[in-house]
Motif scaffolding. Structure first.
Motif, PDB file in Angstrom:
ATOM      1  N   ILE A 246      30.147  25.679  34.982  1.00  0.00           N
ATOM      2  CA  ILE A 246      31.557  25.477  35.309  1.00  0.00           C
ATOM      3  C   ILE A 246      32.227  26.844  35.295  1.00  0.00           C
ATOM      4  CG2 ILE A 246      33.712  24.385  34.631  1.00  0.00           C
ATOM      5  CD1 ILE A 246      31.967  22.263  33.172  1.00  0.00           C
ATOM      6  N   ILE A 247      32.825  27.236  36.416  1.00  0.00           N
ATOM      7  CA  ILE A 247      33.452  28.550  36.546  1.00  0.00           C
ATOM      8  C   ILE A 247      34.933  28.367  36.826  1.00  0.00           C
ATOM      9  CG2 ILE A 247      33.494  30.722  37.814  1.00  0.00           C
ATOM     10  CD1 ILE A 247      30.578  30.173  38.607  1.00  0.00           C
ATOM     11  N   ASP A 248      35.748  29.019  36.015  1.00  0.00           N
ATOM     12  CA  ASP A 248      37.204  28.951  36.124  1.00  0.00           C
ATOM     13  C   ASP A 248      37.714  30.351  36.474  1.00  0.00           C
ATOM     14  OD1 ASP A 248      39.927  29.432  34.991  1.00  0.00           O
ATOM     15  OD2 ASP A 248      39.815  27.338  34.374  1.00  0.00           O
ATOM     16  N   ILE A 249      38.324  30.489  37.661  1.00  0.00           N
ATOM     17  CA  ILE A 249      38.802  31.799  38.118  1.00  0.00           C
ATOM     18  C   ILE A 249      40.329  31.822  38.140  1.00  0.00           C
ATOM     19  CG2 ILE A 249      38.801  33.501  39.974  1.00  0.00           C
ATOM     20  CD1 ILE A 249      36.203  32.367  40.972  1.00  0.00           C
ATOM     21  N   ALA A 250      40.902  32.839  37.479  1.00  0.00           N
ATOM     22  CA  ALA A 250      42.343  33.068  37.536  1.00  0.00           C
ATOM     23  C   ALA A 250      42.592  34.384  38.265  1.00  0.00           C
ATOM     24  CB  ALA A 250      42.928  33.116  36.125  1.00  0.00           C
ATOM     25  N   GLY A 251      43.803  34.538  38.783  1.00  0.00           N
ATOM     26  CA  GLY A 251      44.142  35.775  39.468  1.00  0.00           C
ATOM     27  C   GLY A 251      45.522  35.695  40.080  1.00  0.00           C
ATOM     28  N   LEU A 252      46.035  36.836  40.527  1.00  0.00           N
ATOM     29  CA  LEU A 252      47.339  36.861  41.165  1.00  0.00           C
ATOM     30  C   LEU A 252      47.340  36.024  42.434  1.00  0.00           C
ATOM     31  CD1 LEU A 252      48.271  40.650  40.865  1.00  0.00           C
ATOM     32  CD2 LEU A 252      49.134  38.755  39.478  1.00  0.00           C
ATOM     33  N   PRO A 253      48.475  35.434  42.787  1.00  0.00           N
ATOM     34  CA  PRO A 253      48.566  34.746  44.075  1.00  0.00           C
ATOM     35  C   PRO A 253      48.251  35.708  45.214  1.00  0.00           C
ATOM     36  CG  PRO A 253      50.474  34.259  42.702  1.00  0.00           C
ATOM     37  CD  PRO A 253      49.723  35.351  42.009  1.00  0.00           C
ATOM     38  N   ALA A 254      47.478  35.259  46.173  1.00  0.00           N
ATOM     39  CA  ALA A 254      47.089  36.072  47.340  1.00  0.00           C
ATOM     40  C   ALA A 254      46.088  37.173  46.999  1.00  0.00           C
ATOM     41  CB  ALA A 254      48.312  36.679  48.032  1.00  0.00           C
TER      42      ALA A 254
ATOM     43  N   ILE B  81      43.322  42.588  40.805  1.00  0.00           N
ATOM     44  CA  ILE B  81      43.854  43.369  41.923  1.00  0.00           C
ATOM     45  C   ILE B  81      45.107  44.070  41.425  1.00  0.00           C
ATOM     46  CG2 ILE B  81      45.222  41.404  42.764  1.00  0.00           C
ATOM     47  CD1 ILE B  81      44.862  42.409  45.602  1.00  0.00           C
ATOM     48  N   SER B  82      45.402  45.236  41.943  1.00  0.00           N
ATOM     49  CA  SER B  82      46.608  45.954  41.523  1.00  0.00           C
ATOM     50  C   SER B  82      47.854  45.234  42.033  1.00  0.00           C
ATOM     51  CB  SER B  82      46.594  47.388  42.046  1.00  0.00           C
ATOM     52  OG  SER B  82      46.785  47.403  43.452  1.00  0.00           O
ATOM     53  N   VAL B  83      48.969  45.472  41.367  1.00  0.00           N
ATOM     54  CA  VAL B  83      50.232  44.858  41.782  1.00  0.00           C
ATOM     55  C   VAL B  83      50.587  45.267  43.209  1.00  0.00           C
ATOM     56  CG1 VAL B  83      52.727  44.839  41.377  1.00  0.00           C
ATOM     57  CG2 VAL B  83      51.139  44.609  39.451  1.00  0.00           C
TER      58      VAL B  83
ATOM     59  N   LYS C 111      48.679  46.314  45.731  1.00  0.00           N
ATOM     60  CA  LYS C 111      47.799  45.706  46.737  1.00  0.00           C
ATOM     61  C   LYS C 111      48.081  44.213  46.874  1.00  0.00           C
ATOM     62  CE  LYS C 111      43.949  48.961  46.560  1.00  0.00           C
ATOM     63  NZ  LYS C 111      42.488  49.155  46.275  1.00  0.00           N
ATOM     64  N   ASP C 112      48.413  43.593  45.752  1.00  0.00           N
ATOM     65  CA  ASP C 112      48.698  42.166  45.825  1.00  0.00           C
ATOM     66  C   ASP C 112      50.007  41.897  46.560  1.00  0.00           C
ATOM     67  OD1 ASP C 112      47.760  39.445  44.882  1.00  0.00           O
ATOM     68  OD2 ASP C 112      49.819  39.453  44.131  1.00  0.00           O
ATOM     69  N   LEU C 113      51.003  42.726  46.346  1.00  0.00           N
ATOM     70  CA  LEU C 113      52.264  42.569  47.072  1.00  0.00           C
ATOM     71  C   LEU C 113      52.042  42.654  48.576  1.00  0.00           C
ATOM     72  CD1 LEU C 113      54.659  44.679  44.812  1.00  0.00           C
ATOM     73  CD2 LEU C 113      54.883  42.236  45.311  1.00  0.00           C
ATOM     74  N   LYS C 114      51.201  43.599  48.982  1.00  0.00           N
ATOM     75  CA  LYS C 114      50.887  43.734  50.411  1.00  0.00           C
ATOM     76  C   LYS C 114      50.136  42.501  50.914  1.00  0.00           C
ATOM     77  CE  LYS C 114      48.734  46.793  53.812  1.00  0.00           C
ATOM     78  NZ  LYS C 114      48.128  45.675  54.550  1.00  0.00           N
ATOM     79  N   SER C 115      49.165  42.051  50.141  1.00  0.00           N
ATOM     80  CA  SER C 115      48.387  40.877  50.517  1.00  0.00           C
ATOM     81  C   SER C 115      49.272  39.638  50.593  1.00  0.00           C
ATOM     82  CB  SER C 115      47.260  40.656  49.508  1.00  0.00           C
ATOM     83  OG  SER C 115      46.495  39.520  49.838  1.00  0.00           O
ATOM     84  N   PHE C 116      50.186  39.530  49.643  1.00  0.00           N
ATOM     85  CA  PHE C 116      51.116  38.396  49.596  1.00  0.00           C
ATOM     86  C   PHE C 116      51.964  38.356  50.869  1.00  0.00           C
ATOM     87  CE2 PHE C 116      54.682  35.853  48.283  1.00  0.00           C
ATOM     88  CZ  PHE C 116      54.202  35.020  47.292  1.00  0.00           C
ATOM     89  N   LYS C 117      52.477  39.504  51.259  1.00  0.00           N
ATOM     90  CA  LYS C 117      53.316  39.577  52.453  1.00  0.00           C
ATOM     91  C   LYS C 117      52.501  39.350  53.722  1.00  0.00           C
ATOM     92  CE  LYS C 117      56.492  42.718  50.117  1.00  0.00           C
ATOM     93  NZ  LYS C 117      56.948  44.123  49.978  1.00  0.00           N
TER      94      LYS C 117
ATOM     95  N   GLU D 253      62.485  40.113  43.207  1.00  0.00           N
ATOM     96  CA  GLU D 253      62.098  38.859  42.554  1.00  0.00           C
ATOM     97  C   GLU D 253      60.599  38.627  42.672  1.00  0.00           C
ATOM     98  OE1 GLU D 253      63.946  34.392  42.100  1.00  0.00           O
ATOM     99  OE2 GLU D 253      63.919  35.281  44.104  1.00  0.00           O
ATOM    100  N   LEU D 254      60.038  38.924  43.845  1.00  0.00           N
ATOM    101  CA  LEU D 254      58.598  38.786  44.036  1.00  0.00           C
ATOM    102  C   LEU D 254      57.842  39.768  43.149  1.00  0.00           C
ATOM    103  CD1 LEU D 254      56.073  37.696  45.458  1.00  0.00           C
ATOM    104  CD2 LEU D 254      56.507  39.340  47.315  1.00  0.00           C
ATOM    105  N   ARG D 255      58.300  41.018  43.112  1.00  0.00           N
ATOM    106  CA  ARG D 255      57.645  42.019  42.274  1.00  0.00           C
ATOM    107  C   ARG D 255      57.682  41.621  40.801  1.00  0.00           C
ATOM    108  NH1 ARG D 255      55.925  47.251  42.198  1.00  0.00           N
ATOM    109  NH2 ARG D 255      56.372  47.499  44.426  1.00  0.00           N
ATOM    110  N   SER D 256      58.812  41.141  40.342  1.00  0.00           N
ATOM    111  CA  SER D 256      58.939  40.717  38.951  1.00  0.00           C
ATOM    112  C   SER D 256      57.968  39.585  38.634  1.00  0.00           C
ATOM    113  CB  SER D 256      60.375  40.263  38.676  1.00  0.00           C
ATOM    114  OG  SER D 256      60.503  39.759  37.367  1.00  0.00           O
ATOM    115  N   PHE D 257      57.850  38.650  39.553  1.00  0.00           N
ATOM    116  CA  PHE D 257      56.923  37.530  39.373  1.00  0.00           C
ATOM    117  C   PHE D 257      55.483  38.027  39.273  1.00  0.00           C
ATOM    118  CE2 PHE D 257      53.973  34.506  41.307  1.00  0.00           C
ATOM    119  CZ  PHE D 257      54.165  33.381  40.515  1.00  0.00           C
ATOM    120  N   ILE D 258      55.086  38.896  40.197  1.00  0.00           N
ATOM    121  CA  ILE D 258      53.719  39.421  40.223  1.00  0.00           C
ATOM    122  C   ILE D 258      53.426  40.243  38.971  1.00  0.00           C
ATOM    123  CG2 ILE D 258      52.114  40.959  41.434  1.00  0.00           C
ATOM    124  CD1 ILE D 258      52.577  38.310  42.873  1.00  0.00           C
TER     125      ILE D 258
END
Length: 226
Positions: free
Chosen positions: A2-10, A156-158, A160-166, A182-187
């Protein structure tokens, strides 16, 4: 397994989970299921949710989880009004019993928005302090010991994730509509709690900067997967 993966959105969790399943299933006699695909899109997923909703009141873990979380939900969720105490209690309990069922029947599962992910979302929504988060996670992980889950973070770095999110430009949940500060604060908040998993709970660290092949090999090794 059983594998449980967490991570930033996107961050690429879903893509990696899909890759892991395809690669594992091509080289192993055993098979692994990408549970989110079943949970979201199939009749089986709807049936499992229906059964859980009918009988969850009788499940002790449901009541224990509610006890862990209740003291932090006296205010409204910050980003998504649907993220109530009932939502989080039901989601965590549902996934727990899915893990338990797969463990009992010796089936393999990978889920990229499992209990770890839900706990971080809860912490961000209710602006929980880090010490309280550690306490909640410790309690939940203790309850999960008998299930034997391999936990990991897809890092993933914040920036890179912001770019991926957008770039993803998805419009499915309230989180998808966040913009600018607001997005940056969330991430950044999300990243803080994910780092606690890595530094204090010794989750397996996968990385967006590495190839899927490298992450696959690392997860097989660190997770003791055969």
């Amino acid at each position: 397994m059983i594998i449980d993966i967490a991570g930033l959105p996107a961050s690429g969790k879903s893509y990696f989970a899909s890759y892991f399943c395809k690669t594992f299933n091509s080289i192993s006699r055993g098979k692994i299921i990408d549970f989110i695909q079943i949970d979201r899109t199939t009749l089986l997923g709807k049936i499992l949710h229906t059964l859980f909703n009918c009988f969850s009141f009788f499940f002790p873990f449901q009541h224990q989880t509610k006890k862990y979380l209740a003291e932090f939900t006296k205010k409204r969720p910050k980003y998504n009004k649907a993220h109530t105490l009932t939502f989080f209690t039901n989601r965590i309990s549902y996934i727990y019993y899915i893990y338990l069922i797969f463990r009992i029947f010796k089936l393999n599962i990978i889920i990229n928005e499992g209990i770890s992910q839900v706990l971080v979302t809860f912490a961000v929504e209710y602006n929980i302090d880090e010490e309280s988060f550690r306490k909640i996670v410790s309690n939940i992980l203790n309850d999960l010991e008998k299930v034997n889950v391999t936990f990991c973070v897809f890092d993933i770095s914040v920036e890179k994730d912001l770019k991926s999110f957008k770039d993803r430009n998805r419009h499915v949940t309230a989180i998808d509509e966040l913009k600018g500060k607001e997005l940056r604060s969330f991430i950044e908040s999300y990243k803080t709690f994910l780092n606690i998993y890595l530094t204090e709970f010794h989750y397996v660290k996968l990385s967006r900067d590495h190839s899927n092949k490298s992450n696959f090999s690392l997860l097989m090794e660190k997770g003791g997967i055969r």
